[in-house]
Design a protein around this motif. Structure first.
Motif, PDB file in Angstrom:
ATOM      1  N   LEU A  55       0.858  -1.181   0.000  1.00 39.72           N
ATOM      2  CA  LEU A  55       0.000   0.000   0.000  1.00 39.72           C
ATOM      3  C   LEU A  55       0.895   1.232   0.000  1.00 39.72           C
ATOM      4  O   LEU A  55       1.731   1.399   0.882  1.00 39.72           O
ATOM      5  CB  LEU A  55      -0.914  -0.012   1.224  1.00 39.72           C
ATOM      6  CG  LEU A  55      -1.769  -1.275   1.398  1.00 39.72           C
ATOM      7  CD1 LEU A  55      -2.489  -1.253   2.734  1.00 39.72           C
ATOM      8  CD2 LEU A  55      -2.756  -1.427   0.250  1.00 39.72           C
ATOM      9  N   GLY A  57       1.082   5.567  -0.501  1.00 41.15           N
ATOM     10  CA  GLY A  57       0.320   6.813  -0.476  1.00 41.15           C
ATOM     11  C   GLY A  57       0.841   7.811   0.539  1.00 41.15           C
ATOM     12  O   GLY A  57       0.768   9.014   0.327  1.00 41.15           O
ATOM     13  N   HIS A  58       1.367   7.308   1.664  1.00 46.44           N
ATOM     14  CA  HIS A  58       1.945   8.234   2.641  1.00 46.44           C
ATOM     15  C   HIS A  58       3.189   8.876   2.039  1.00 46.44           C
ATOM     16  O   HIS A  58       3.893   8.272   1.237  1.00 46.44           O
ATOM     17  CB  HIS A  58       2.303   7.509   3.937  1.00 46.44           C
ATOM     18  CG  HIS A  58       1.130   7.253   4.829  1.00 46.44           C
ATOM     19  ND1 HIS A  58       0.486   8.256   5.513  1.00 46.44           N
ATOM     20  CD2 HIS A  58       0.475   6.113   5.126  1.00 46.44           C
ATOM     21  CE1 HIS A  58      -0.505   7.744   6.212  1.00 46.44           C
ATOM     22  NE2 HIS A  58      -0.538   6.434   5.988  1.00 46.44           N
ATOM     23  N   SER A  75      -4.024   3.779   8.998  1.00 44.42           N
ATOM     24  CA  SER A  75      -2.592   4.071   9.110  1.00 44.42           C
ATOM     25  C   SER A  75      -2.383   5.539   9.423  1.00 44.42           C
ATOM     26  O   SER A  75      -3.237   6.379   9.147  1.00 44.42           O
ATOM     27  CB  SER A  75      -1.862   3.705   7.811  1.00 44.42           C
ATOM     28  OG  SER A  75      -2.268   4.545   6.753  1.00 44.42           O
ATOM     29  N   SER A  83      -1.020  12.495   8.248  1.00 40.96           N
ATOM     30  CA  SER A  83      -2.364  12.114   7.827  1.00 40.96           C
ATOM     31  C   SER A  83      -2.742  10.762   8.403  1.00 40.96           C
ATOM     32  O   SER A  83      -1.895   9.928   8.697  1.00 40.96           O
ATOM     33  CB  SER A  83      -2.459  12.058   6.298  1.00 40.96           C
ATOM     34  OG  SER A  83      -1.751  10.963   5.785  1.00 40.96           O
ATOM     35  N   ARG A  85      -5.069   7.546   7.248  1.00 39.05           N
ATOM     36  CA  ARG A  85      -5.640   6.989   6.020  1.00 39.05           C
ATOM     37  C   ARG A  85      -6.335   5.671   6.337  1.00 39.05           C
ATOM     38  O   ARG A  85      -5.845   4.901   7.162  1.00 39.05           O
ATOM     39  CB  ARG A  85      -4.555   6.756   4.969  1.00 39.05           C
ATOM     40  CG  ARG A  85      -3.919   8.055   4.505  1.00 39.05           C
ATOM     41  CD  ARG A  85      -2.714   7.796   3.622  1.00 39.05           C
ATOM     42  NE  ARG A  85      -2.006   9.039   3.396  1.00 39.05           N
ATOM     43  CZ  ARG A  85      -1.872   9.627   2.209  1.00 39.05           C
ATOM     44  NH1 ARG A  85      -2.401   9.071   1.136  1.00 39.05           N
ATOM     45  NH2 ARG A  85      -1.204  10.748   2.099  1.00 39.05           N
ATOM     46  N   TRP A  87      -7.473   2.247   4.489  1.00 40.38           N
ATOM     47  CA  TRP A  87      -7.190   1.443   3.303  1.00 40.38           C
ATOM     48  C   TRP A  87      -8.195   0.316   3.201  1.00 40.38           C
ATOM     49  O   TRP A  87      -8.459  -0.375   4.194  1.00 40.38           O
ATOM     50  CB  TRP A  87      -5.790   0.844   3.400  1.00 40.38           C
ATOM     51  CG  TRP A  87      -4.719   1.864   3.569  1.00 40.38           C
ATOM     52  CD1 TRP A  87      -4.267   2.404   4.741  1.00 40.38           C
ATOM     53  CD2 TRP A  87      -3.975   2.493   2.531  1.00 40.38           C
ATOM     54  NE1 TRP A  87      -3.274   3.318   4.491  1.00 40.38           N
ATOM     55  CE2 TRP A  87      -3.074   3.386   3.140  1.00 40.38           C
ATOM     56  CE3 TRP A  87      -3.963   2.369   1.141  1.00 40.38           C
ATOM     57  CZ2 TRP A  87      -2.177   4.157   2.409  1.00 40.38           C
ATOM     58  CZ3 TRP A  87      -3.072   3.142   0.412  1.00 40.38           C
ATOM     59  CH2 TRP A  87      -2.192   4.023   1.048  1.00 40.38           C
ATOM     60  N   ASP A  93      -6.467   0.110  -1.979  1.00 37.89           N
ATOM     61  CA  ASP A  93      -6.323   1.555  -2.157  1.00 37.89           C
ATOM     62  C   ASP A  93      -6.838   2.308  -0.932  1.00 37.89           C
ATOM     63  O   ASP A  93      -7.635   1.785  -0.148  1.00 37.89           O
ATOM     64  CB  ASP A  93      -7.108   1.993  -3.390  1.00 37.89           C
ATOM     65  CG  ASP A  93      -6.568   3.275  -4.010  1.00 37.89           C
ATOM     66  OD1 ASP A  93      -5.561   3.816  -3.514  1.00 37.89           O
ATOM     67  OD2 ASP A  93      -7.158   3.735  -4.996  1.00 37.89           O
ATOM     68  N   CYS A  94      -6.373   3.546  -0.798  1.00 36.36           N
ATOM     69  CA  CYS A  94      -6.839   4.433   0.257  1.00 36.36           C
ATOM     70  C   CYS A  94      -8.245   4.911  -0.085  1.00 36.36           C
ATOM     71  O   CYS A  94      -8.485   5.411  -1.182  1.00 36.36           O
ATOM     72  CB  CYS A  94      -5.879   5.621   0.383  1.00 36.36           C
ATOM     73  SG  CYS A  94      -6.374   6.829   1.619  1.00 36.36           S
ATOM     74  N   GLN A  96     -10.091   6.785   2.381  1.00 39.80           N
ATOM     75  CA  GLN A  96     -10.358   7.992   3.168  1.00 39.80           C
ATOM     76  C   GLN A  96      -9.038   8.525   3.709  1.00 39.80           C
ATOM     77  O   GLN A  96      -8.165   7.764   4.113  1.00 39.80           O
ATOM     78  CB  GLN A  96     -11.307   7.697   4.327  1.00 39.80           C
ATOM     79  CG  GLN A  96     -11.732   8.936   5.080  1.00 39.80           C
ATOM     80  CD  GLN A  96     -12.791   8.625   6.133  1.00 39.80           C
ATOM     81  OE1 GLN A  96     -13.160   7.488   6.342  1.00 39.80           O
ATOM     82  NE2 GLN A  96     -13.270   9.646   6.795  1.00 39.80           N
ATOM     83  N   GLN A  97      -8.906   9.854   3.701  1.00 42.55           N
ATOM     84  CA  GLN A  97      -7.709  10.508   4.235  1.00 42.55           C
ATOM     85  C   GLN A  97      -8.136  11.703   5.063  1.00 42.55           C
ATOM     86  O   GLN A  97      -8.996  12.482   4.647  1.00 42.55           O
ATOM     87  CB  GLN A  97      -6.806  10.960   3.098  1.00 42.55           C
ATOM     88  CG  GLN A  97      -5.580  11.694   3.563  1.00 42.55           C
ATOM     89  CD  GLN A  97      -4.685  12.131   2.411  1.00 42.55           C
ATOM     90  OE1 GLN A  97      -4.860  11.742   1.276  1.00 42.55           O
ATOM     91  NE2 GLN A  97      -3.713  12.967   2.726  1.00 42.55           N
TER      92      GLN A  97
END
Length: 124
Positions: A55, A57-58, A75, A83, A85, A87, A93-94, A96-97
């Motif tokens: 995963l 995104g961070h 996470s 942030s 997140r 997953w 996939d993410c 919500q953030q």
């Protein structure tokens, strides 16, 4: 004294020799998630210790992980990402953030009802 437990002497490692900062067991005990200095989250099969999902995104090291249920993983990213997140492991996939105002975000906790999340850090 601890109850009798199987002891596993192994380690999970991320690429580029970056330190693993946090771990979380999947509710079914068959998977383990690791977050690291390299900003990635890896979900591992605990019988083979092979990665089953990456995963990304961070933008800063991952400093906290918590499974919310069998398909959702929470996470937290260290500064300057700061942030939270969510997953979806079914889609990888993410979904919500949330950006926090916590500086030096270091850890997260979720209440037993999973309605509230608390972030530990240095403050605003």
């Amino acid at each position: 004294e601890f109850p009798s437990m199987e002891t596993i002497f192994t380690s999970v490692q991320h690429q580029r020799g970056r330190a693993v900062r946090c771990l979380a067991w999947h509710p079914n005990g068959a998977m383990l998630a690791s977050g690291a200095q390299d900003t990635d989250i890896i979900v591992w099969d605990v019988t083979s210790y092979e990665p089953v999902q990456h995963l990304k995104g961070h933008t800063s090291p991952v400093c906290g992980l918590k499974f919310l249920d069998k398909d959702l993983l929470l996470s937290a990213g260290y500064q300057p990402d700061c942030s939270l997140r969510v997953w979806d492991l079914k889609v990888g996939d993410c979904v919500q953030q949330v950006l926090t105002a916590v500086k030096d975000l270091n850890c997260i906790g979720v209440d037993p009802a999973q309605r509230r999340c608390i972030c530990g850090g240095r403050g605003k």
